[in-house]
Design a protein around this motif. Structure first.
Motif, mmCIF file in Angstrom:
data_model
loop_
_atom_site.group_PDB
_atom_site.id
_atom_site.type_symbol
_atom_site.label_atom_id
_atom_site.label_comp_id
_atom_site.label_asym_id
_atom_site.label_seq_id
_atom_site.Cartn_x
_atom_site.Cartn_y
_atom_site.Cartn_z
ATOM 1 N N VAL A 181 -6.110 -3.783 -6.363
ATOM 2 C CA VAL A 181 -4.703 -4.183 -6.280
ATOM 3 C C VAL A 181 -4.485 -5.515 -7.002
ATOM 4 O O VAL A 181 -3.514 -5.678 -7.763
ATOM 5 N N LEU A 182 -5.380 -6.475 -6.790
ATOM 6 C CA LEU A 182 -5.245 -7.775 -7.447
ATOM 7 C C LEU A 182 -5.297 -7.633 -8.967
ATOM 8 O O LEU A 182 -4.477 -8.229 -9.683
ATOM 9 N N ASN A 183 -6.230 -6.839 -9.455
ATOM 10 C CA ASN A 183 -6.335 -6.649 -10.911
ATOM 11 C C ASN A 183 -5.071 -5.988 -11.469
ATOM 12 O O ASN A 183 -4.600 -6.351 -12.554
ATOM 13 N N ARG A 184 -4.515 -5.022 -10.721
ATOM 14 C CA ARG A 184 -3.297 -4.346 -11.177
ATOM 15 C C ARG A 184 -2.124 -5.321 -11.241
ATOM 16 O O ARG A 184 -1.371 -5.330 -12.230
ATOM 17 N N ASP A 191 4.428 -11.307 -9.809
ATOM 18 C CA ASP A 191 4.138 -12.391 -8.873
ATOM 19 C C ASP A 191 3.787 -11.808 -7.503
ATOM 20 O O ASP A 191 4.311 -10.774 -7.095
ATOM 21 N N PHE A 192 2.916 -12.521 -6.787
ATOM 22 C CA PHE A 192 2.531 -12.059 -5.457
ATOM 23 C C PHE A 192 1.959 -13.227 -4.660
ATOM 24 O O PHE A 192 1.546 -14.250 -5.212
ATOM 25 N N ALA A 193 1.961 -13.047 -3.351
ATOM 26 C CA ALA A 193 1.337 -14.015 -2.450
ATOM 27 C C ALA A 193 0.091 -13.387 -1.845
ATOM 28 O O ALA A 193 0.064 -12.185 -1.541
ATOM 29 N N LEU A 194 -0.950 -14.193 -1.689
ATOM 30 C CA LEU A 194 -2.215 -13.734 -1.131
ATOM 31 C C LEU A 194 -2.486 -14.522 0.148
ATOM 32 O O LEU A 194 -2.568 -15.756 0.105
ATOM 33 N N MET A 195 -2.612 -13.822 1.254
ATOM 34 C CA MET A 195 -2.778 -14.462 2.557
ATOM 35 C C MET A 195 -4.156 -14.100 3.118
ATOM 36 O O MET A 195 -4.472 -12.917 3.281
ATOM 37 N N CYS A 228 3.371 -5.748 11.127
ATOM 38 C CA CYS A 228 4.035 -6.979 10.695
ATOM 39 C C CYS A 228 4.294 -7.028 9.189
ATOM 40 O O CYS A 228 4.883 -8.007 8.699
ATOM 41 N N THR A 229 3.846 -6.031 8.455
ATOM 42 C CA THR A 229 3.989 -6.043 6.995
ATOM 43 C C THR A 229 4.806 -4.844 6.526
ATOM 44 O O THR A 229 5.078 -3.911 7.271
ATOM 45 N N ARG A 230 5.184 -4.889 5.244
ATOM 46 C CA ARG A 230 5.940 -3.795 4.637
ATOM 47 C C ARG A 230 4.991 -2.693 4.161
ATOM 48 O O ARG A 230 3.797 -2.925 3.973
ATOM 49 N N LYS A 231 5.546 -1.522 3.931
ATOM 50 C CA LYS A 231 4.720 -0.413 3.431
ATOM 51 C C LYS A 231 4.157 -0.719 2.052
ATOM 52 O O LYS A 231 3.082 -0.241 1.691
ATOM 53 N N SER A 232 4.876 -1.518 1.283
ATOM 54 C CA SER A 232 4.428 -1.846 -0.070
ATOM 55 C C SER A 232 3.365 -2.934 -0.091
ATOM 56 O O SER A 232 2.750 -3.189 -1.133
ATOM 57 N N GLY A 239 -14.161 -8.610 5.520
ATOM 58 C CA GLY A 239 -15.375 -9.096 6.172
ATOM 59 C C GLY A 239 -15.328 -8.708 7.639
ATOM 60 O O GLY A 239 -14.438 -7.966 8.077
ATOM 61 N N GLY A 240 -16.265 -9.218 8.425
ATOM 62 C CA GLY A 240 -16.322 -8.860 9.834
ATOM 63 C C GLY A 240 -15.015 -9.089 10.550
ATOM 64 O O GLY A 240 -14.446 -8.188 11.172
ATOM 65 N N ASP A 241 -14.493 -10.324 10.496
ATOM 66 C CA ASP A 241 -13.214 -10.629 11.140
ATOM 67 C C ASP A 241 -12.289 -11.334 10.152
ATOM 68 O O ASP A 241 -11.455 -12.145 10.522
ATOM 69 N N GLU A 242 -12.432 -10.991 8.875
ATOM 70 C CA GLU A 242 -11.611 -11.571 7.820
ATOM 71 C C GLU A 242 -10.731 -10.509 7.185
ATOM 72 O O GLU A 242 -11.164 -9.378 6.932
ATOM 73 N N PHE A 243 -9.484 -10.905 6.901
ATOM 74 C CA PHE A 243 -8.508 -9.975 6.349
ATOM 75 C C PHE A 243 -7.757 -10.655 5.210
ATOM 76 O O PHE A 243 -7.559 -11.878 5.230
ATOM 77 N N VAL A 244 -7.348 -9.860 4.250
ATOM 78 C CA VAL A 244 -6.517 -10.364 3.158
ATOM 79 C C VAL A 244 -5.259 -9.514 3.095
ATOM 80 O O VAL A 244 -5.325 -8.281 3.084
ATOM 81 N N LEU A 245 -4.109 -10.180 3.054
ATOM 82 C CA LEU A 245 -2.828 -9.510 2.935
ATOM 83 C C LEU A 245 -2.223 -9.898 1.590
ATOM 84 O O LEU A 245 -2.199 -11.086 1.231
ATOM 85 N N ILE A 246 -1.751 -8.911 0.841
ATOM 86 C CA ILE A 246 -1.160 -9.153 -0.472
ATOM 87 C C ILE A 246 0.295 -8.710 -0.432
ATOM 88 O O ILE A 246 0.603 -7.563 -0.104
ATOM 89 N N PHE A 247 1.203 -9.646 -0.779
ATOM 90 C CA PHE A 247 2.635 -9.380 -0.728
ATOM 91 C C PHE A 247 3.197 -9.384 -2.149
ATOM 92 O O PHE A 247 3.477 -10.446 -2.708
ATOM 93 N N GLU A 248 3.371 -8.203 -2.704
ATOM 94 C CA GLU A 248 3.882 -8.092 -4.067
ATOM 95 C C GLU A 248 5.352 -8.502 -4.118
ATOM 96 O O GLU A 248 6.175 -8.006 -3.363
#
Length: 338
Positions: A181-184, A191-195, A228-232, A239-248
Motif C-alpha cells: 500500500v505504501l509503495n502504491r 498524500d497520506f498519513a501514517l499512524m 474507528c477507521t474508514r473502509k478505504s 508486530g506482536g502488539d504493533e499496528f500501522v494505520l494508513i489514511f489515504e
C-alpha cells in the motif's frame, strides 16, 4: 419391385436427411430430420423450389434441368429463416417417376445442430456428422472442464494472495500488505498519513493471563481499529502488539488527532477474557507524507516510530505528530540508558 412405402421406410433409416420429388417437381416425401427443419409445416405436395433455393449449379432453372444433374454436387439453401445451407446429390427414380435427393449440411452442420436442436439420432449411423457431433460434445466438455479448472485456479490464486497479505490471528493486513500500500501511494503521488500504534501494558496481559488471553485482546483491538477507521483506510498488524494505520488523502491534523484520541479511549475500555478483565492502552505516533519532498516509506515509518516513542516518554496513552526535535530527544534518552 420395391414399393414407394418400402423406399420411404428404407430412406428414413439410411438417409434421414432426404427429399423425394415426383416428375412435376413436387415434394412427395422427406426424411425425419427435415421434419424438424420444417418446424411442423407440411412440405408434402409443395413445389421443391418453393422450399429449397438452388444456388449451384447456376444453369439449373427448372425441374427438368434439375433432373439432368444426376451425380453432380448440388448446393441448396432453405428459403425460410434461418436459411440453412445444404449440399445434395440427385438420383432419378425408375420409370421417370421423379428423383431421390440425398442432402447433407456440409460445413453448415454446427449451425444446423444449434438452430434445430439436432442430435445424433437425426443422422445416418454412418454419417461423418455423427463423428463431428461427438467431437463437438467432447470439445464442449473439455472446454467446460477447462473453464471450471481455471475458475478454481483463479480462486486459489486469489485466496493465496489474500492469505499472503493477511495476518492470520486478527484478519488485518500484514507488513507485506502495508509495504504494498505504501509503495502504491508513494508511486501515485497521493498524500497520506501514517499512524504507528503500540499497545501499552500488553506484556502484563500475556504474563498474567497467558498467551490465549493476549490473542483474544489482539483480536478485540483489531476489531476496534476497523470500527474507528474508514473502509478505504489500511489497518495492518506489523508486530506482536504493533499496528500501522494508513489514511489515504487524510492530512488534517485536527481530524487525525481526534481519531487517534478516540482510538486510545476505546482501547482503554476493559476487555473481558472469560472471567478475567484485561486492561491495556495505546501510544500513537503519526507522520505525514506531505512533510517530505520525496516521500520514502522507510523514512515515514521511522518518523512515525519516533513520534510514537515520544508519546510513550510523555506518559503513554497519548498521540503525537512527528517533529524533528523528537529525534534529538530520543538520541539523548538512548544515551542515558546505554
Amino acid at each position: 419391385m420395391m414399393s414407394f412405402d418400402d423406399l420411404k421406410a428404407l430412406a428414413n433409416q439410411i438417409c434421414p436427411l432426404h427429399v423425394i420429388i415426383n416428375a412435376e417437381g413436387k415434394i412427395v416425401s422427406f426424411g425425419p430430420t427435415l421434419q424438424k427443419l420444417s418446424s411442423g409445416a407440411s412440405w408434402a405436395d409443395q413445389p421443391f423450389f418453393d422450399i429449397f433455393e438452388l444456388q449451384r449449379p447456376r444453369w439449373v432453372k427448372s425441374i427438368a434441368d434439375l433432373l439432368e444433374t444426376t451425380g453432380s454436387k448440388l448446393h441448396f439453401q432453405l428459403r425460410s429463416e434461418p436459411h440453412t445451407r445444404m449440399k445434395g446429390v440427385l438420383v432419378p427414380l425408375p420409370e421417370g417417376r421423379g428423383a431421390f435427393i440425398n442432402l447433407s449440411f456440409g460445413i453448415s452442420v454446427l449451425d444446423a445442430v444449434r438452430d434445430f436442436n439436432l442430435t445424433s439420432q437425426d443422422f445416418s449411423p454412418t454419417d461423418l456428422t455423427i463423428e463431428m457431433l461427438y467431437l463437438v460434445e467432447a470439445k464442449s466438455a473439455a472446454m467446460e472442464a477447462s473453464r471450471q479448472l481455471n475458475l478454481r485456479l483463479q480462486g486459489a490464486k486469489i485466496a493465496a494472495e489474500e492469505q499472503a497479505f493477511t495476518d492470520t490471528l486478527t484478519g488485518l493486513k500484514n507488513r507485506r500488505a502495508m509495504d504494498h500500500v505504501l509503495n502504491r501511494l508513494i508511486t501515485s503521488g497521493r498524500d497520506f498519513a501514517l499512524m504507528h500504534v503500540d499497545l501499552d501494558f500488553f506484556k502484563q496481559v500475556n504474563d498474567t493471563f497467558g498467551h490465549a488471553a493476549g490473542d483474544a485482546v489482539l483480536q478485540r483491538v483489531a476489531a476496534i481499529m476497523v470500527e474507528c477507521t474508514r473502509k478505504s483506510d489500511t489497518v495492518a498488524r506489523v508486530g506482536g502488539d504493533e499496528f500501522v494505520l494508513i489514511f489515504e488523502g487524510l492530512m488534517d491534523r485536527d481530524r487525525l488527532n481526534e481519531l487517534a484520541n478516540r482510538l486510545i479511549s476505546r482501547l482503554e475500555e476493559p476487555i473481558m477474557y472469560g472471567a478475567e478483565t484485561c486492561k491495556i492502552s495505546a501510544s500513537v505516533g503519526t507522520s505525514l507524507s506531505s512533510s517530505m519532498l520525496a516521500p520514502d516509506a522507510a523514512q515515514l515509518l521511522h518518523q512515525a516510530d519516533v513520534a510514537l516513542y515520544a508519546a510513550k516518554r510523555a506518559g503513554r496513552a497519548q498521540h503525537m505528530f512527528y517533529a524533528p526535535q523528537q529525534e534529538a530527544q530520543m538520541m539523548e534518552q538512548d544515551s542515558k540508558t546505554a
